[in-house]
Design a protein around this motif. Structure first.
Motif, PDB file in Angstrom:
ATOM      1  N   TYR A  39       0.805  -1.217   0.000  1.00 47.60           N
ATOM      2  CA  TYR A  39       0.000   0.000   0.000  1.00 47.60           C
ATOM      3  C   TYR A  39       0.840   1.270   0.000  1.00 47.60           C
ATOM      4  CZ  TYR A  39      -4.261  -2.676   0.544  1.00 47.60           C
ATOM      5  OH  TYR A  39      -5.316  -3.530   0.327  1.00 47.60           O
ATOM      6  N   THR A  40       2.154   1.126   0.063  1.00 43.84           N
ATOM      7  CA  THR A  40       3.011   2.288  -0.160  1.00 43.84           C
ATOM      8  C   THR A  40       3.012   2.679  -1.626  1.00 43.84           C
ATOM      9  OG1 THR A  40       4.451   1.770   1.727  1.00 43.84           O
ATOM     10  CG2 THR A  40       5.379   3.173   0.011  1.00 43.84           C
ATOM     11  N   ILE A  71       9.554  10.619   3.314  1.00 42.95           N
ATOM     12  CA  ILE A  71      10.901  10.035   3.241  1.00 42.95           C
ATOM     13  C   ILE A  71      11.457   9.804   4.649  1.00 42.95           C
ATOM     14  CG2 ILE A  71      13.279  10.420   2.501  1.00 42.95           C
ATOM     15  CD1 ILE A  71      12.194  11.977   0.127  1.00 42.95           C
ATOM     16  N   ILE A  72      11.371  10.811   5.516  1.00 39.69           N
ATOM     17  CA  ILE A  72      11.932  10.679   6.861  1.00 39.69           C
ATOM     18  C   ILE A  72      11.208   9.601   7.653  1.00 39.69           C
ATOM     19  CG2 ILE A  72      12.291  11.867   9.068  1.00 39.69           C
ATOM     20  CD1 ILE A  72      12.639  14.458   7.521  1.00 39.69           C
ATOM     21  N   THR A  73       9.868   9.621   7.622  1.00 35.96           N
ATOM     22  CA  THR A  73       9.121   8.628   8.383  1.00 35.96           C
ATOM     23  C   THR A  73       9.292   7.232   7.808  1.00 35.96           C
ATOM     24  OG1 THR A  73       7.485  10.320   8.983  1.00 35.96           O
ATOM     25  CG2 THR A  73       6.835   8.035   9.291  1.00 35.96           C
ATOM     26  N   SER A  74       9.427   7.108   6.500  1.00 36.73           N
ATOM     27  CA  SER A  74       9.658   5.793   5.894  1.00 36.73           C
ATOM     28  C   SER A  74      11.010   5.229   6.322  1.00 36.73           C
ATOM     29  CB  SER A  74       9.593   5.895   4.364  1.00 36.73           C
ATOM     30  OG  SER A  74       8.290   6.225   3.925  1.00 36.73           O
ATOM     31  N   SER A 219      12.144  12.961  18.490  1.00 46.56           N
ATOM     32  CA  SER A 219      12.850  14.048  17.821  1.00 46.56           C
ATOM     33  C   SER A 219      12.812  13.870  16.305  1.00 46.56           C
ATOM     34  CB  SER A 219      14.302  14.107  18.305  1.00 46.56           C
ATOM     35  OG  SER A 219      15.061  15.048  17.555  1.00 46.56           O
ATOM     36  N   VAL A 220      13.109  12.660  15.848  1.00 53.20           N
ATOM     37  CA  VAL A 220      13.076  12.374  14.409  1.00 53.20           C
ATOM     38  C   VAL A 220      11.680  12.613  13.840  1.00 53.20           C
ATOM     39  CG1 VAL A 220      13.281  10.545  12.678  1.00 53.20           C
ATOM     40  CG2 VAL A 220      14.982  10.729  14.492  1.00 53.20           C
ATOM     41  N   LEU A 221      10.664  12.147  14.555  1.00 52.77           N
ATOM     42  CA  LEU A 221       9.293  12.299  14.078  1.00 52.77           C
ATOM     43  C   LEU A 221       8.840  13.760  14.117  1.00 52.77           C
ATOM     44  CD1 LEU A 221       7.832   9.129  15.806  1.00 52.77           C
ATOM     45  CD2 LEU A 221       8.211   9.454  13.350  1.00 52.77           C
ATOM     46  N   SER A 222       9.363  14.529  15.061  1.00 54.17           N
ATOM     47  CA  SER A 222       9.063  15.964  15.094  1.00 54.17           C
ATOM     48  C   SER A 222       9.683  16.664  13.892  1.00 54.17           C
ATOM     49  CB  SER A 222       9.585  16.588  16.391  1.00 54.17           C
ATOM     50  OG  SER A 222       8.924  16.065  17.520  1.00 54.17           O
ATOM     51  N   PHE A 223      10.924  16.291  13.562  1.00 51.04           N
ATOM     52  CA  PHE A 223      11.561  16.851  12.368  1.00 51.04           C
ATOM     53  C   PHE A 223      10.790  16.457  11.109  1.00 51.04           C
ATOM     54  CE2 PHE A 223      15.641  16.969  14.930  1.00 51.04           C
ATOM     55  CZ  PHE A 223      15.671  18.355  15.009  1.00 51.04           C
ATOM     56  N   VAL A 227       9.296  19.139   8.479  1.00 50.03           N
ATOM     57  CA  VAL A 227       9.551  19.123   7.042  1.00 50.03           C
ATOM     58  C   VAL A 227       8.248  18.970   6.272  1.00 50.03           C
ATOM     59  CG1 VAL A 227      10.675  17.864   5.154  1.00 50.03           C
ATOM     60  CG2 VAL A 227      11.884  18.219   7.311  1.00 50.03           C
ATOM     61  N   GLY A 228       7.359  18.106   6.798  1.00 50.70           N
ATOM     62  CA  GLY A 228       6.060  17.931   6.155  1.00 50.70           C
ATOM     63  C   GLY A 228       5.269  19.220   6.113  1.00 50.70           C
ATOM     64  N   GLN A 229       5.298  19.987   7.195  1.00 51.53           N
ATOM     65  CA  GLN A 229       4.593  21.263   7.237  1.00 51.53           C
ATOM     66  C   GLN A 229       5.231  22.277   6.286  1.00 51.53           C
ATOM     67  OE1 GLN A 229       1.648  21.713   9.166  1.00 51.53           O
ATOM     68  NE2 GLN A 229       2.048  19.529   9.060  1.00 51.53           N
ATOM     69  N   PHE A 230       6.543  22.277   6.251  1.00 50.53           N
ATOM     70  CA  PHE A 230       7.263  23.241   5.415  1.00 50.53           C
ATOM     71  C   PHE A 230       6.978  23.012   3.936  1.00 50.53           C
ATOM     72  CE2 PHE A 230      10.920  25.069   3.260  1.00 50.53           C
ATOM     73  CZ  PHE A 230      11.083  26.280   3.919  1.00 50.53           C
ATOM     74  N   LEU A 231       6.811  21.737   3.548  1.00 44.38           N
ATOM     75  CA  LEU A 231       6.646  21.414   2.138  1.00 44.38           C
ATOM     76  C   LEU A 231       5.190  21.398   1.682  1.00 44.38           C
ATOM     77  CD1 LEU A 231       9.292  18.564   1.727  1.00 44.38           C
ATOM     78  CD2 LEU A 231       9.525  20.991   1.178  1.00 44.38           C
ATOM     79  N   THR A 232       4.236  21.312   2.618  1.00 46.59           N
ATOM     80  CA  THR A 232       2.831  21.236   2.213  1.00 46.59           C
ATOM     81  C   THR A 232       2.082  22.538   2.397  1.00 46.59           C
ATOM     82  OG1 THR A 232       2.157  20.450   4.410  1.00 46.59           O
ATOM     83  CG2 THR A 232       2.680  18.770   2.759  1.00 46.59           C
ATOM     84  N   LYS A 233       2.696  23.505   3.061  1.00 47.14           N
ATOM     85  CA  LYS A 233       2.044  24.789   3.296  1.00 47.14           C
ATOM     86  C   LYS A 233       3.005  25.929   2.958  1.00 47.14           C
ATOM     87  CE  LYS A 233      -2.120  23.928   4.776  1.00 47.14           C
ATOM     88  NZ  LYS A 233      -3.302  24.526   4.120  1.00 47.14           N
ATOM     89  N   ASN A 234       2.457  27.117   2.771  1.00 47.40           N
ATOM     90  CA  ASN A 234       3.288  28.291   2.601  1.00 47.40           C
ATOM     91  C   ASN A 234       3.982  28.571   3.929  1.00 47.40           C
ATOM     92  OD1 ASN A 234       4.456  30.799   2.251  1.00 47.40           O
ATOM     93  ND2 ASN A 234       2.707  31.677   1.182  1.00 47.40           N
ATOM     94  N   PRO A 235       5.284  28.282   4.037  1.00 49.84           N
ATOM     95  CA  PRO A 235       5.951  28.366   5.346  1.00 49.84           C
ATOM     96  C   PRO A 235       5.987  29.759   5.945  1.00 49.84           C
ATOM     97  CG  PRO A 235       7.551  28.103   3.579  1.00 49.84           C
ATOM     98  CD  PRO A 235       6.199  27.908   2.959  1.00 49.84           C
ATOM     99  N   ILE A 236       5.879  30.780   5.098  1.00 55.95           N
ATOM    100  CA  ILE A 236       5.959  32.146   5.618  1.00 55.95           C
ATOM    101  C   ILE A 236       4.751  32.469   6.488  1.00 55.95           C
ATOM    102  CG2 ILE A 236       6.057  34.584   4.965  1.00 55.95           C
ATOM    103  CD1 ILE A 236       7.523  33.777   2.447  1.00 55.95           C
TER     104      ILE A 236
END
Length: 288
Positions: A39-40, A71-74, A219-223, A227-236
């Motif tokens: 299912y991946t 990628i990070i979570t995988s 910590s890894v999952l927070s990062f 990254v997920g937030q930065f890439l899916t939303k306008n980070p500004i």
């Protein structure tokens, strides 16, 4: 009564019980790995015209306040699954410490595999609230495993307890945000508050158990969330990614401080920590 309780902690296990653990561990491990791999890259077949089309695992990782980086979570899960092979090997070890520890955690591990198997099927078919319920059940299962077997040898502990528990906690946010299905300002503000729950959860294990493996995992999952937030939303225009990176950095630094003596091979002074396999073995050696 404990003779009939598969989750009871025992000082030794019969050969028949070990055989059952070995078989069920292998079967449920393969079941989970094959399902996750399939299912991946593939989506479930159509559910009919009255149901929304299914998605791949990461196809449902849309822009929510807790969207993760695939990628990070995988990679995180690939490492966990590799460590779980160490756990499976421990069931065949001639070292009684490893065998007993692995068998004691076995029922919780098997339940975890089956619950995650069910979770994946629900998640890719858009049954988000049911998927959240399975995660909640598994959260209690893994929490019970942690508190009852906190002295499990380190490599077994990471692969079967702390690593899955850390992901399960963050996944409750991830799936919950998807189930709520709104990105309004009120939802964003609530998410900005809830993200700090990851830090509080990690601090609990760092203080109470001196368990830096939980700290590093969160910590890894927070990062990954950052990254997920930065890439899916306008980070500004968003704060969530800043908070997620802050939580990840704080947990990493604090975990490094807690784990530094043990990582250097020095024994930590104080109680409550998860012990290594060498310290777990010490009382047995002293009796010889």
């Amino acid at each position: 009564m404990s003779d009939y309780n598969p989750f009871a902690r025992r000082e030794q296990h019969s050969s028949q019980a070990l055989i059952i653990h070995r078989i069920t561990t292998l079967v449920t491990y393969l079941l989970l790995v094959i399902t996750a791999f399939y299912y991946t890259f593939s989506r479930p077949e159509s559910q009919g015209k009255h149901h929304a089309p299914g998605h791949t695992i990461w196809g449902n990782n849309i822009a929510t306040p807790f969207a993760q980086n695939s990628i990070i979570t995988s990679i995180y899960w690939i490492v966990l699954l590799a460590l779980q092979l160490v756990y499976a090997w421990s069931l065949y070890s001639k070292n009684t410490v490893y065998v007993t520890a692995a068998a004691n955690i076995g029922s919780h591990y098997i339940a975890n595999n089956l619950l995650l198997f069910g979770f994946i099927h629900l998640w890719v078919r858009n049954y988000f609230w049911l998927a959240e319920i399975l995660l909640l059940i598994n959260f209690f299962n893994l929490s019970l495993a942690y508190f009852r077997h906190s002295k499990t040898p380190r490599l077994i502990h990471i692969g079967t307890v702390s690593g899955p528990l850390a992901w399960n906690f963050v996944a409750l946010y991830w799936v919950g945000a998807r189930a709520v299905g709104t990105d309004r300002l009120a939802a964003r503000i609530v998410a900005n508050v809830f993200i700090w729950g990851i830090l509080a959860y990690g601090l609990f294990f760092l203080v109470a158990f001196k368990d830096y493996t939980m700290g590093f995992a969160l910590s890894v999952l927070s990062f990954s969330t950052g990254v997920g937030q930065f890439l899916t939303k306008n980070p500004i225009l968003q704060l969530q990614w800043i908070f997620a990176f802050t939580v990840g950095a704080l947990l990493f630094i604090l975990s490094l401080g807690v784990g530094f003596p043990e990582l250097l091979g020095k024994e930590r002074i104080g109680g409550g920590e998860v012990v290594s396999e060498d310290r777990e073995r010490a009382p047995l050696l002293a009796d010889e």
